[in-house]
Design an enzyme around this catalytic site. Structure first.
Site, PDB file in Angstrom:
ATOM      1  N   CYS A 113       0.645  -1.543   0.042  1.00 37.17           N
ATOM      2  CA  CYS A 113      -0.441  -0.071  -0.273  1.00 37.17           C
ATOM      3  C   CYS A 113       0.757   1.193   0.251  1.00 37.17           C
ATOM      4  CB  CYS A 113      -0.616  -0.371   0.956  1.00 37.17           C
ATOM      5  SG  CYS A 113      -2.125  -1.772   1.413  1.00 37.17           S
ATOM      6  N   HIS A 238      -2.983   6.508   2.843  1.00 35.95           N
ATOM      7  CA  HIS A 238      -3.264   5.761   2.465  1.00 35.95           C
ATOM      8  C   HIS A 238      -5.212   5.267   3.132  1.00 35.95           C
ATOM      9  CE1 HIS A 238      -3.898   1.225   1.168  1.00 35.95           C
ATOM     10  NE2 HIS A 238      -3.865   1.241   2.000  1.00 35.95           N
ATOM     11  N   ASN A 268     -10.733  -0.255   0.395  1.00 33.22           N
ATOM     12  CA  ASN A 268      -9.338  -0.163   0.477  1.00 33.22           C
ATOM     13  C   ASN A 268      -8.269  -0.334  -1.048  1.00 33.22           C
ATOM     14  OD1 ASN A 268      -5.952  -0.807   0.671  1.00 33.22           O
ATOM     15  ND2 ASN A 268      -6.061  -1.425   2.846  1.00 33.22           N
TER      16      ASN A 268
HETATM   17  N1  ACO Z   1     -18.096  -8.042  10.277  1.00 28.96           N
HETATM   18  C1  ACO Z   1     -18.819  -8.619  11.770  1.00 28.96           C
HETATM   19  N2  ACO Z   1     -17.899  -8.625  12.882  1.00 28.96           N
HETATM   20  C2  ACO Z   1     -16.399  -8.944  12.471  1.00 28.96           C
HETATM   21  C3  ACO Z   1     -15.865  -8.162  11.046  1.00 28.96           C
HETATM   22  C4  ACO Z   1     -17.300  -7.894  10.077  1.00 28.96           C
HETATM   23  N3  ACO Z   1     -16.951  -8.462   8.886  1.00 28.96           N
HETATM   24  N4  ACO Z   1     -14.991  -8.858  11.168  1.00 28.96           N
HETATM   25  C5  ACO Z   1     -14.460  -9.417  12.447  1.00 28.96           C
HETATM   26  N5  ACO Z   1     -15.393  -9.193  12.760  1.00 28.96           N
HETATM   27  C6  ACO Z   1     -15.395  -9.313  14.192  1.00 28.96           C
HETATM   28  C7  ACO Z   1     -14.270 -10.502  15.266  1.00 28.96           C
HETATM   29  O1  ACO Z   1     -14.430 -11.813  14.758  1.00 28.96           O
HETATM   30  C8  ACO Z   1     -14.672 -10.064  16.598  1.00 28.96           C
HETATM   31  O2  ACO Z   1     -15.426 -10.606  17.032  1.00 28.96           O
HETATM   32  P1  ACO Z   1     -15.390 -11.268  18.488  1.00 28.96           P
HETATM   33  O3  ACO Z   1     -14.567 -10.018  19.401  1.00 28.96           O
HETATM   34  O4  ACO Z   1     -15.774 -12.301  18.950  1.00 28.96           O
HETATM   35  O5  ACO Z   1     -13.757 -12.135  18.153  1.00 28.96           O
HETATM   36  C9  ACO Z   1     -14.726  -8.976  16.466  1.00 28.96           C
HETATM   37  O6  ACO Z   1     -15.264  -8.281  14.795  1.00 28.96           O
HETATM   38  C10 ACO Z   1     -14.014  -7.219  17.387  1.00 28.96           C
HETATM   39  O7  ACO Z   1     -12.588  -7.899  15.454  1.00 28.96           O
HETATM   40  P2  ACO Z   1     -11.197  -6.936  15.942  1.00 28.96           P
HETATM   41  O8  ACO Z   1      -9.976  -7.469  15.163  1.00 28.96           O
HETATM   42  O9  ACO Z   1     -11.005  -6.753  16.879  1.00 28.96           O
HETATM   43  O10 ACO Z   1     -12.257  -5.299  15.104  1.00 28.96           O
HETATM   44  P3  ACO Z   1     -10.996  -4.250  14.719  1.00 28.96           P
HETATM   45  O11 ACO Z   1     -12.455  -3.783  15.719  1.00 28.96           O
HETATM   46  O12 ACO Z   1      -9.521  -4.125  15.261  1.00 28.96           O
HETATM   47  O13 ACO Z   1     -11.112  -4.315  13.392  1.00 28.96           O
HETATM   48  C11 ACO Z   1     -10.151  -3.842  11.898  1.00 28.96           C
HETATM   49  C12 ACO Z   1     -11.204  -4.807  12.219  1.00 28.96           C
HETATM   50  C13 ACO Z   1     -10.991  -2.874  11.162  1.00 28.96           C
HETATM   51  C14 ACO Z   1      -9.939  -5.441  10.332  1.00 28.96           C
HETATM   52  C15 ACO Z   1      -9.042  -3.153  12.251  1.00 28.96           C
HETATM   53  O14 ACO Z   1      -8.975  -3.689  12.806  1.00 28.96           O
HETATM   54  C16 ACO Z   1      -8.150  -2.605  11.175  1.00 28.96           C
HETATM   55  O15 ACO Z   1      -8.610  -1.342  10.447  1.00 28.96           O
HETATM   56  N6  ACO Z   1      -7.291  -2.701  11.283  1.00 28.96           N
HETATM   57  C17 ACO Z   1      -6.034  -2.112   9.746  1.00 28.96           C
HETATM   58  C18 ACO Z   1      -6.329  -2.639   9.047  1.00 28.96           C
HETATM   59  C19 ACO Z   1      -5.672  -2.583   7.817  1.00 28.96           C
HETATM   60  O16 ACO Z   1      -5.541  -1.255   7.429  1.00 28.96           O
HETATM   61  N7  ACO Z   1      -5.201  -3.133   6.466  1.00 28.96           N
HETATM   62  C20 ACO Z   1      -5.203  -2.902   5.545  1.00 28.96           C
HETATM   63  C21 ACO Z   1      -3.708  -1.709   5.569  1.00 28.96           C
HETATM   64  S1  ACO Z   1      -2.092  -2.022   4.832  1.00 28.96           S
HETATM   65  C22 ACO Z   1      -2.820  -2.719   2.991  1.00 28.96           C
HETATM   66  O17 ACO Z   1      -3.064  -1.962   2.110  1.00 28.96           O
HETATM   67  C23 ACO Z   1      -2.664  -3.747   1.866  1.00 28.96           C
END
Ligand code: ACO
EC number: 2.3.1.180
Length: 311
Positions: A113, A238, A268
């Site tokens: 990214c 990004h 993204n």
């Molecule tokens: N729908 C519903 N529930 C979900 C989903 C979904 N799509 N995805 C995860 N959950 C659930 C999980 O299973 C978890 O459930 P649990 O508590 O029962 O175990 C709960 O939601 C919380 O999950 P977390 O992973 O802790 O959620 P978080 O608040 O961290 O959000 C996210 C997840 C959005 C992925 C966040 O961590 C994030 O944005 N991280 C950065 C990701 C990123 O930027 N990636 C790309 C960067 S590099 C590139 O672009 C290639």
């Protein structure tokens, strides 16, 4: 020598996929996706679309907008994690063929990214070293083809598209163009986000890393240029997650209004997200002469980058 961004272009697939289009079996919801990421919909490439064909389309637009002939282009760099061919030939060569840019040197660049930011700095360095005038820098992805559509923690995040910029060496000492640049990597974090048979990610780790590097990159760029946030018109990061940008803006004590957010419409798009955003801003008339922006990106590797760009 000043290396300016003369114009931009983009190519977005026709098919739009809203949060509500995910199947019930995925056990997700529009509410969860929006509240955790700021994403509302994304575009999905057709079977025939490749990252090279979308990249070529974006570059064609750039040539038309810049009123240039393909033969005027000295260099094409394509940043992508989803190249049409695994290994070779490069997307950049396929784009060259589509454009008829026969005088260009062409290669792909892999920095996930952060790829577009790595690519504009690489292009600027080569243009200065070789005294070249025009380069096309493209970020293009078809992430829909590598994500696991059964994994709700990743498949809701990504989208497809391409963006491109025309870099021009003005051979003068104007203040316009690409100013200070920061590029960094931390290979010890390689397993936070990687592509094996599918894209795999530790979301929390990437989230914390992203907030930290955006904050530090913006701070360092301000310091290098001896300016402060008031001198910056727009911050173009990004587009992975709105919450990441909000957290970074808060840490910087900066006005969130300056942080551009368009992940609601695109999701993204990895290496394509910054050039797509730049093209949207250009079309909205927000990149007029005198505008100063800071860009910042982060991604797999781990990698990060940022630049001050004056229009
Ligand atoms: N729908 C519903 N529930 C979900 C989903 C979904 N799509 N995805 C995860 N959950 C659930 C999980 O299973 C978890 O459930 P649990 O508590 O029962 O175990 C709960 O939601 C919380 O999950 P977390 O992973 O802790 O959620 P978080 O608040 O961290 O959000 C996210 C997840 C959005 C992925 C966040 O961590 C994030 O944005 N991280 C950065 C990701 C990123 O930027 N990636 C790309 C960067 S590099 C590139 O672009 C290639």
């Amino acid at each position: 020598m000043a290396i300016i961004i003369k114009t931009t272009g983009k190519a977005i697939p026709k098919k739009i996929m809203h949060n509500s289009d995910f199947p019930a079996s995925l056990d997700t919801s529009d509410e969860w996706i929006r509240s955790h990421t700021g994403i509302g919909s994304r575009y999905i490439a057709s079977e025939e679309d490749t990252s090279a064909s979308l990249g070529a389309e974006a570059c064609k637009q750039v040539l038309a907008n810049g009123n240039l002939n393909p033969q005027d282009i000295d260099l094409i760099i394509c940043a992508t994690a989803t190249a049409e061919y695994q290994g070779f030939p490069s997307n950049a060569c396929l784009i060259q063929k589509e454009l008829g840019a026969k005088n260009a040197a062409c290669f792909d660049l892999s920095a996930a990214c952060s790829g577009f930011l790595y690519a504009i700095d690489t292009a600027a360095a080569l243009m200065e070293r070789h005294g070249r005038r025009y380069a096309l820098v493209c970020g293009t992805e078809v992430l829909s083809k590598i994500i696991d559509w059964q994994d709700r923690s990743t498949c809701v995040l990504f989208g497809d598209g391409a963006g491109a910029a025309l870099l021009e060496n003005t051979f003068d000492n104007s203040k316009r163009g690409i100013g200070s640049v920061i590029l960094g990597s931390d290979g010890t974090g390689y397993d936070a986000l990687y592509m094996a048979d599918h894209l795999k990610m530790n979301g929390r780790t990437v989230y914390n890393f992203a907030v930290g590097v955006i904050t530090e990159t913006v701070k360092s760029l301000l310091q290098k240029e001896n300016i402060n946030m008031e001198d910056v018109d727009l911050v173009v990061c990004h587009q992975a997650n709105k919450r990441i940008l909000e957290a970074a803006a808060k840490r910087l004590n900066a006005d969130m209004g300056k942080f551009i957010c368009n992940m609601e419409n695109y999701g993204n798009t990895s290496a394509a997200s910054i050039p797509i955003t730049l093209d949207d801003l250009r079309l909205q008339g927000k990149l007029t002469e005198g505008t100063t922006i800071i860009t910042a990106g982060f991604g797999a590797g781990l990698t990060w980058g940022g630049a001050v760009i004056r229009f």
